[in-house]
Design an enzyme around this catalytic site. Structure first.
Site, PDB file in Angstrom:
ATOM      1  N   ASP A 502      39.190  42.175  42.473  1.00  0.00           N
ATOM      2  CA  ASP A 502      38.972  41.090  41.359  1.00  0.00           C
ATOM      3  C   ASP A 502      40.228  40.250  41.864  1.00  0.00           C
ATOM      4  O   ASP A 502      41.246  40.650  42.254  1.00  0.00           O
ATOM      5  CB  ASP A 502      39.485  41.694  39.994  1.00  0.00           C
ATOM      6  CG  ASP A 502      39.261  40.833  39.082  1.00  0.00           C
ATOM      7  OD1 ASP A 502      38.003  40.768  38.355  1.00  0.00           O
ATOM      8  OD2 ASP A 502      40.396  39.960  38.707  1.00  0.00           O
ATOM      9  N   ILE A 503      39.741  38.832  41.800  1.00  0.00           N
ATOM     10  CA  ILE A 503      40.942  37.714  42.245  1.00  0.00           C
ATOM     11  C   ILE A 503      41.903  37.727  40.948  1.00  0.00           C
ATOM     12  O   ILE A 503      41.531  37.678  39.919  1.00  0.00           O
ATOM     13  CB  ILE A 503      40.085  36.321  42.336  1.00  0.00           C
ATOM     14  CG1 ILE A 503      39.191  36.510  43.640  1.00  0.00           C
ATOM     15  CG2 ILE A 503      41.170  35.331  42.793  1.00  0.00           C
ATOM     16  CD1 ILE A 503      38.198  35.182  43.690  1.00  0.00           C
ATOM     17  N   GLU A 545      34.740  36.828  39.075  1.00  0.00           N
ATOM     18  CA  GLU A 545      35.597  36.837  40.271  1.00  0.00           C
ATOM     19  C   GLU A 545      35.687  38.114  40.652  1.00  0.00           C
ATOM     20  O   GLU A 545      36.489  38.455  41.364  1.00  0.00           O
ATOM     21  CB  GLU A 545      36.924  36.332  39.756  1.00  0.00           C
ATOM     22  CG  GLU A 545      37.527  37.118  38.864  1.00  0.00           C
ATOM     23  CD  GLU A 545      37.513  36.609  37.289  1.00  0.00           C
ATOM     24  OE1 GLU A 545      38.304  36.939  36.283  1.00  0.00           O
ATOM     25  OE2 GLU A 545      36.445  35.950  37.002  1.00  0.00           O
TER      26      GLU A 545
END
Length: 670
Positions: A502-503, A545
């Site tokens: 996950d960003i 994301e």
């Protein structure tokens, strides 16, 4: 055409009242009545200095919940309040939304062409609008196109809606399910139940009845219709019954009416006319209570057919004919075509062959009326010209009947003229038919092109080009067979591995730089990940994301090295937006499948992915820019799995599992 409830507008997330409304709206997906109760309570406590956004959002969401609960008068009253408040507060988004839904009034007064022209006039404003309003605009256009049978145009709007979903600030799951439900319904109209079924599978793969019951029920109903078209009638019946049960449990009267309507239709197919009559009457009662004239008339068709098949032909046919007159006024040709065919079949079963033949001819006329009208028009012009010429020649022959030789010559020439003109009629008619064929072929090619785009959306993420969640689920559906075969062959030495990442702080990127830059970051992350994984690995955008790497038959000792490369590749060099450098890091969780030799009927890939998600969350709570992976169990799986699949932190604390921590590259504080 049904009325459209007012949507919530998503504004600044730093407004605590707006955040609270968002939370209640999410709750209402699972419990509509509780959502209404909490919104009314919030409305009573609304401070006098509440923001414009909060005041509009509360009225909008509450209006929608009232409609879902079948409380139409209260919902309509709040729609009027929303209009008044929008004008009073001069909120540009709300005012533009009101302009968009004005298309329904234009349609009611002047028909489809006027509605299309009106919507086209709004294009300049829509180009500058928010993604939420663009989505709503495309949704309304698609409704008009689908209702009129212009499916190739509707499908283009659906493709656009799928692209917009990634840009919506919230409730993306609901928007995705609505869009796929519309696509499924459109394919049903095109008599392509296989594609309709595939579209419902796409929606159900990312949702559950407990999370979004209203959208889930709608998908089940369309799924049942697709199965019915495929003659899988028992399966269709089960989908409708499940939809009805969920709709009753969640208090969703519109969904109840739809489920009952389709149950009646399905019982007609199964020739269980008593149950068909019962369901038709129940659906009519629901729609009458909701003051939904369009669907009352639709349910009336099923009731008429059920009665007719039970021998009450006069009573049943009167009800159906009343519905036919209604749909004629609505100019709903697709509905008329279907109803004419159904009533014809009922007449045939009653031995009324003459009446059945008339209706079948009307049905055929409806499907070909435009083509036939244009051909007839052109042919009539040619024949009129031919008849005039023929009469003139006959007069000329009669006037000169004493000149037999010349008369014979003229008669011969006349016959040549007749033959020539007949040929011209045939050639021109053929040319016209060919032109119509070319036009039809062009439309079919356009539809095929858009279908190709839709198929791309079904397996690929449109922004990054990576595989999507559905691709992975399709792959995993064959997993049990593949794993068992490899085990029998003794070839399954190395487990598969899943890395969920996950960003970090992606919302801050969108808020600071804008959604366009956010999209650039997502595409760059995808590009960097492609350079890290093996050719045989599967790289997916899991949603928002989040990304997922599936590495089949991987060496457990090399997975840590792969995770290190992922963290380094993303976080070591900043992302450039022109001359501006944007720091981007990711947090990940990873696990092997099967995990620690636990049988997959105990811990399958879905459960393993759930654990990887908890490992990712653990990384976020410990500072981000790192990964946590599960190496092996330290206790028997019978003791560990119940805790591990619900509370990873507790499993670690109780020394049930060995965890690996991988740190990302050091970052300079901004």
């Amino acid at each position: 055409m049904t009325a459209l409830s007012v949507p919530a507008f998503v504004h600044a997330e730093d407004d605590p009242i707006v955040r609270r409304i968002d939370q209640i709206q999410d709750l209402s997906d699972r419990n509509n009545e509780e959502g209404i109760r909490q919104l009314l309570e919030l409305q009573k406590k609304m401070p006098a200095d509440a923001s414009v956004q909060a005041r509009l959002d509360l009225v909008a969401v509450l209006s929608g919940l009232y409609f879902d609960a079948g409380r139409v008068k209260e919902g309509t009253a709040l729609q009027d309040e929303f209009k008044r408040l929008s004008k009073e507060l001069k909120d540009k988004d709300a005012l533009l939304f009101l302009s968009i839904i004005e298309a329904f009034d234009v349609y009611e007064k002047s028909g489809y062409d006027a509605a299309y022209a009106y919507l086209d006039s709004l294009e300049p404003s829509i180009e500058k609008a928010t993604p939420s309003l663009k989505f709503r605009y495309a949704s309304i256009k698609s409704q008009f196109y689908s209702a009129q049978g212009k499916f190739q145009f509707a499908l283009k709007q659906y493709i656009y809606m799928l692209d917009l979903i990634e840009k919506l600030p919230r409730r993306q799951l609901q928007a995705r399910m609505i869009t796929w439900e519309r696509i499924s319904s459109m394919y049903l109209g095109l008599k392509d139940p296989k594609k309709a079924l595939e579209a419902t599978t796409e929606a159900l793969a990312v949702s559950s009845a407990t999370a979004v019951p209203k959208a889930y029920v709608e998908i089940l109903i369309v799924r049942g219709a697709a199965l019915s078209q495929m003659k899988r009638n028992v399966e269709a019946l089960k989908e409708y019954e499940t939809a009805l049960n969920i709709a009753k449990q969640e208090g969703l009267p519109f969904a109840q009416g739809a489920a009952l309507f389709n149950l009646a239709d399905q019982y007609l197919i199964l020739k269980d006319y008593k149950r068909a009559e019962q369901c038709a009457r129940e659906s009519m009662a629901v729609y009458e209570k909701l003051d939904d004239k369009f669907n009352v008339i639709g349910a009336q068709v099923n009731l008429g057919l059920a009665l007719g098949y039970q021998g009450k032909v006069k009573q049943g046919s009167d009800l159906v004919m009343e519905s036919i007159e209604f749909f004629k006024k609505e100019k709903s040709n697709s509905a008329l075509e279907s109803i004419n065919g159904e009533l014809a079949a009922m007449y045939e079963s009653a031995g009324m062959y003459k009446e059945a033949l008339v209706l079948m001819r009307e049905k055929q006329t409806l499907s070909e009326e435009v083509y036939q009208a244009e051909v007839a028009k052109e042919t009539a012009k040619l024949r009129e010209s031919f008849d005039t010429e023929k009469r003139e020649k006959q007069i000329e022959l009669l006037a000169k009947n004493n000149e037999l030789k010349d008369a014979d010559i003229r008669n011969h020439r006349l016959q040549q003229m007749v033959t020539l003109l007949a040929s011209v009629v045939a050639v021109l008619a053929g040319c016209f038919i060919y032109m119509l064929y070319r036009r039809s072929k062009k439309l079919n090619l356009q539809l095929q092109e858009v279908n190709s785009q839709l198929e791309f959306h079904a397996v690929r993420d449109p922004l990054t080009g990576l595989h999507n969640r559905r691709s992975f689920i399709a792959l995993m559906s064959t997993r049990v067979v593949r794993v068992e075969a490899e085990r029998r062959e003794g070839a399954y030495a190395n487990p598969d591995c899943m890395i969920l990442l996950d960003i970090d702080h992606f919302k801050n990127i969108n808020d600071t730089w804008g959604h366009a830059v956010g999209d650039i970051v997502l595409k760059e992350v995808a590009s960097r990940l492609r350079n890290v994984v093996r050719d045989e690995d599967m790289l997916m955008r899991w949603g928002g994301e989040e990304f997922l790497i599936f590495s089949p038959k991987s060496n457990p000792e090399q997975i840590t090295s792969l995770v290190e490369r992922v963290l380094r590749t993303i976080g070591e060099a900043p992302f450039m937006n022109g001359e501006q450098a944007i720091t981007v890091t990711v947090t990940a969780g990873f696990i092997s499948v099967p995990f620690s030799d636990v049988p997959e009927d105990v811990c399958d890939w879905e459960r393993a992915l759930q654990i990887a998600d908890m490992a990712l969350y653990l990384g976020k709570t410990h500072g981000r820019n790192r990964a946590y992976g599960l190496a092996r169990l330290l206790v028997p799986h019978e003791d560990a799995i119940p805790t591990l699949t619900h509370d990873l932190a507790a499993a670690i604390k109780q020394n049930m599992v060995e965890v690996i921590e991988v740190l990302g590259p050091p970052q300079v504080a901004n």
